[in-house]
Enzyme design. Structure first.
Site, PDB file in Angstrom:
ATOM      1  N   HIS A  99      40.196  39.608  45.408  1.00 14.04           N
ATOM      2  CA  HIS A  99      39.986  40.885  46.592  1.00 14.04           C
ATOM      3  C   HIS A  99      38.807  41.573  45.956  1.00 14.04           C
ATOM      4  O   HIS A  99      38.623  41.783  44.813  1.00 14.04           O
ATOM      5  CB  HIS A  99      41.243  41.818  46.397  1.00 14.04           C
ATOM      6  N   ASP A 102      39.670  44.006  43.087  1.00 11.72           N
ATOM      7  CA  ASP A 102      39.985  43.209  41.633  1.00 11.72           C
ATOM      8  C   ASP A 102      38.648  43.334  40.823  1.00 11.72           C
ATOM      9  O   ASP A 102      38.771  43.747  39.725  1.00 11.72           O
ATOM     10  CB  ASP A 102      40.421  41.649  41.742  1.00 11.72           C
TER      11      ASP A 102
END
Ligand SMILES: [Co+2]
Ligand SMILES: [Co+2]
Ligand SMILES: [Co+2]
Ligand SMILES: [Co+2]
Ligand SMILES: [Co+2]
Ligand SMILES: [Co+2]
Ligand SMILES: [Co+2]
Ligand SMILES: [Co+2]
Lengths: 430, 430, 430, 430
Positions: A99, A102
């Site tokens: 993502h 992240d």
């Protein structure tokens, strides 16, 4: 080289008899199974978020992990990336998934977040080039920040829809830049906490419009990967719109997108929705929307998503059996959307959790392949339905059939379903 | 007159303060609510099967009820019908519902079962004429007999498909003869016990073909009622194809039948599928397939379908609120697919269970109507989404939206969802 | 010899590579594991009820099995016994288990039922003598007949208590006559459907009194076997008093019977109560009340007791590991309280379901034994707690400990729980 | 006065017809019910943690609330206390509850944390004196900090046991200083994540020793309040030792503490353990260990602890009915262990959530009191068991009873359990 995994060797295949914790007992990447190297069947990916961004909290406790890269600077993000790629290489996984949240620090506004994403995307592109590790899929985190608390595409506030759409675009761009083979949408907040304040009709229309925009952008950019929806019935919301495979299918049909979008099926989400993993995989295959899997495990005694590393080989064999029956992965793969238990503090735990999961997958795949190769299970299935091979019934109408039943005095005699014998047969391959 | 309910009076409305067990405290059939008599909102129906055919067994014990009509002769069937219509009249329910197997003895073969059904249909037609009680819906029992153990439409044996189709035809004929306002399909065995012996693709195609035949027969006969599917996730099978409203919708779309078939939603089945009843009702409304309801209750601590008489008025208010928002019932109604607890042996229990259920429905309906009339709940909902009323976002594409987010530096500020305030508001009407 | 199992050979061990469905691949009765033949570890028993008395019904359908002994004459009962012992011998199980209702026809009153039981007991005694098959345990069916609908010991009607007590006595007598090694109580109706009509205090006292009578009768008769309670949380009742192992323990303590009574733990019941099977076994061991097991399997997606034959070897290894840690069975054993799926109609199904279950148990036991022998798991566990080996803390008081924490400025540093590594370790033995 | 609740008036009773959101419609503190003011029946308490310390996170998202007191200075802690007491006074709740971690900043070590606790305790003592608000119970948070990740009393590391014991002492001291009426233990981490690394015997012994120390310290200090354990089956751990009321009872009996310790029963925890709230309350009463309640609500469709404000009055009536049958609260009360939904951002939400909960409690209490006063429910219950009033059965033995059954030819005839009639009766009071 960072020193986070210092002393941990690259993991090699040593065979079932090995006593070495830091070796594969079943995963032998180049071993040929059903005419293809195991690694090309399994297409393993590690998840950036659980392994490197999750601090170990749960609803009753905070951070347990202490990682040198925890912080919100670009330097932290780069150290995190360094360690991540070291893990990918130690494990020998060909892919990873991310993502945006992240891998880049949240910025003060959209533009800064996007800038951070760009910079980290370039950094990851270099790491990919150096290591040969590839991107299985990218996705946008549209659920952690408080702006998404009432949904992303389905938010009552159009500004959140706009922010979400813009974020998805940047994440698709990053995925394309990194050569990603799929783009995933998981609608963690696309659902509701209470029907009392929810306009389901509007929210459904918003979700459909967003999905159409994603598909349009795919075509506009020439992205060749698959667009995947990951179903989950609930958690974080009380009720999520992408409940399960069947629900996603109805949604896709409603918006005419069943030819454009596939599913990424997660074992834990199947369980939460009241299905077995193999059910969801088989259904996705029959509906023509099977894409990829998140191979983690849910605790059967918990009512929430535990995202544990998988370890029950018989269950995994049944899952890979359905994958193989679907023709195997095309753009998809086996992603470990799995996190360490929050008490598993050590770098070794992170490596060995993946090693155990990969080995269990390999063992499951081999059993599934043997089942399919032997053909006994499929032969039994086909035999059970063989009466239909020559039947004209489906082309008739009720009245004609009734006449036939009366004239032939049809009295169907039940035949054994042989469930236990088939279960015994499965156990033979394990 | 039989003497089964001897001494039990017809139930009348006496108002909330009445101490008379054998009176309605809330259900006042002719009281006007939202411009319509309560009885026309609720359209109550009693179920033949649970009230008159079920012997009181459970998986660990046999028959507890001892009814004079238990037996398998036509005389037994007629006595059962006599008692049933006496109950309908004592309660003042305008409708009832039946399966073929509830009201006719099983014959030695299809022809004899059909003959028995015909004879009983004529008998019931007379009882309807005498009493004014009407048929809400008919349905075929394609799950109790051992011939259906592996499914009806989805059976691996085409003979069972044929037998099922023929049976459905006779049940549709009976429904038409009795002026039924709907025809229901509940696929109790349309699912599987184990994937290992199941060809989900074939079974799905068989189910679709059968449903098409039912729709065709409806049109051929000129039947004006609705065709309804009743979703249920599991039990009796491990997994049923008509899992929930969303799943049925996808199935209908797949076979192009979403304009032809609606759903009959049961509270207990919603619960088993992991939803609230009101969720399933709201979703059916939004998908345009809302038809009718089975208003019974499931025990939240049980994992199986308990089919209890409903009694929690706040929950029922939320359900009728969704029914009212759907425009109320058209051909549908409120069927009590509810059975006495197997320890409730007395004729009085059968009457009073329905009285309590009807009263709770009436109280729920009145609360729902008040909520809707006040308009505060809908006003709050509309206000929450009001930003969308003037938004052009859904017509744009990702790139355009991204540019806008950057240019306007959109930073969405979350607003309270006010769940507790709305819950308090609901409680005000109860 | 009856011809029910005609053509089915006695099952022999042929080894893991055997392709013969009618052979054991893992169960080799005389193979020595941890110093004892496998058969003496496992002590297999077949259940009379599910295999021979259950007609295949479920809540939505009736009988599917058609057995020549279905009927209610003594001749039927004897034919059933003949077939049962043929199965025991084909399988080579050393034990069986029964309820009175499984093996004798219900009489017109207590005396006649007791007479039937006596006669069948003598018949079974002969069959045991001929075959060498022994009785693991007997029990009374105090849940199927309508007289028990509101409980047996816990019935509001003292007459039912009396009838139950008298029935238990006859079943204990039969168990003693047949050399049974245990006597089991499963309180299927000892619970409630609704708290509204239940006096939990009275019912609890009644249950305690009955259990005391059973223990007294054991001592009076000199019966050397164990008295076992089988916990189950619900089903058939909404709530059962013997919910789980911890609940039974509290009950035993309350009545001072914890030294007299042990538990028979069933996998499916553990699951229904929200536990893993191994949890219940470990807890029973730690509480000193471990007795015996019912080794069947529950479907994790169902909310009811499916009583399936076990087949997941990794789960079974964890269960036998706890059994071995408890010192193995003393009077207890491995009973298959498992029934065929109702579609498994054939005599072969009955045999092969047991063969598969026995084989899975054997594989689980061998893995458990290897784990225990290797000692790595226990070494890791002991190491984790080793700080306690020399600690004096448990003998101190709060104030003293607080002083010590302040003086030593104790700042505990968490250590990894290594869950994934231990899970990997377990997989090595499978 | 802070300005957090600026403009929100003190909440007054205005009666059921009031349209004022900021008024009670049912809770009239001085209204006499069953001879006692409502406020003395209900003994409401607000929870410091959920209302003032919880940031609004869930497993998939972070902080949503933005409170001026979020921070870790003593000044923040005092501002938090100021606002908390303002809420208590706006609501008119006579009590509150706290964990140490809610009200004091975590220090750098034990001594500093204890000093912070002392200082805040004095601050709260002043606030109590000024406002008249009292402390229902105090408790130690032994689950949030990473040092407790593997348990507190049941930790494999004796240092954590020591730290926990010392912390409990300081919390008991604070509770005593503040005149608390109870001291609560909730063992959020007293359980396990995996049996593989757990020594259940040791952990159980450690938990027993800690509880004994708590009881000893109570006696040593002369504390007159009750020691309460709050059962919960799981979450945060996979399995918690204080599973439910029955489990806690067995534990208390094992350590001889059943006369010293009672239970604090929470609705949501009852649900998670597979029970109804009223079951747990009735059982605690029958076992003599009923103490207090946490009156929050769990979502029936979620598998985790949602800690919502209660609003279903019929369910609450059944709960208070059991409380009244237990003689009402002694030292216990009605604590709202309830948190706002994380989307309910506004100060008004916090006030109104409590107002709705208090009103629903009051409505439930009044219905329960009416039921009890009428006596019909208890009369029906007593009548059902009346056969036992004159029975000598419980004093006999199995043989004597068998003889009697034979001689009298006892054939029990089942009587209706009348569940639906009783459910109707309950609805009459609502
Ligand atoms: Co997940
Ligand atoms: Co996932
Ligand atoms: Co139902
Ligand atoms: Co129904
Ligand atoms: Co069972
Ligand atoms: Co059992
Ligand atoms: Co809670
Ligand atoms: Co609580």
């Amino acid at each position: 080289m960072t020193d986070f995994f210092k002393g941990i060797p690259a993991i090699k295949f040593e065979g079932a008899q090995s006593d070495n914790e830091f070796a594969f007992r079943h995963y032998n990447p180049d071993e040929v199974v059903l005419g293809k190297p195991m690694k090309d069947h399994l297409r393993f990916a590690a998840a950036y978020w659980h392994s490197f961004a999750w601090p170990g909290g749960d609803p009753f406790g905070g951070q347990t992990f202490q990682r040198p890269w925890f912080g919100d600077t670009m330097a932290d993000a780069k150290l995190k990336a360094d360690v991540a790629f070291e893990m990918f290489q130690i494990l020998g996984v060909p892919y990873y998934c991310f993502h945006d949240a992240d891998m880049r620090p949240e910025g003060a506004n959209f533009a800064e977040s996007a800038r951070n994403l760009d910079e980290m995307t370039e950094y990851l592109a270099e790491k990919q080039a150096e290591s040969g590790v590839k991107l299985l899929w990218g996705t946008a985190n549209l659920f952690s920040h408080r702006r998404f608390m009432s949904g992303a595409a389905t938010n009552p506030d159009p500004d959140v829809f706009a922010y979400s759409a813009a974020t998805i675009k940047t994440c698709m761009d990053a995925t394309i830049r990194l050569g990603g083979e799929n783009y995933v949408l998981w609608g963690g907040r696309e659902g509701y906490e209470t029907l009392l304040n929810t306009d389901m009709g509007r929210e459904r229309a918003q979700a459909g419009a967003m999905l159409q925009m994603v598909v349009d952008y795919k075509h506009k950019t020439g992205f060749k990967g698959a667009i995947l929806i990951e179903p989950k019935p609930q958690e974080p919301t009380k009720h999520q719109y992408d409940y399960d495979v069947a629900t996603v299918y109805g949604f896709l049909k409603d918006f005419g997108l069943e030819g454009e979008v596939q599913v990424n099926v997660e074992q834990g989400h199947a369980i939460l929705a009241g299905h077995s993993f193999e059910h969801e995989l088989a259904l996705a295959r029959e509906l023509g929307i099977f894409g990829s899997i998140d191979m983690n495990r849910n605790d059967y005694q918990s009512g929430w998503d535990t995202d544990q590393f998988p370890n029950n080989v018989p269950e995994m064999a049944l899952a890979y059996y359905e994958v193989l029956r679907a023709g195997g992965f095309k753009t998809g793969g086996t992603n470990f959307d799995a996190k360490l238990r929050r008490q598993s503090l050590d770098p070794e735990d992170l490596i060995l959790a993946h090693v155990g999961g990969m080995d269990a997958c390999a063992a499951g795949l081999k059993a599934a392949a043997a089942m399919l190769e032997d053909g006994k299970l499929e032969a039994a299935r086909n035999e059970r339905y063989s009466g239909w091979d020559t039947s004209d019934l489906l082309g008739l109408d009720l009245s004609t059939i009734e006449t036939r039943v009366r004239e032939l005095d049809i009295q169907p005699e039940p035949r054994s379903g042989k469930q236990e014998r088939l279960e015994n047969l499965v156990n033979k391959y394990l």
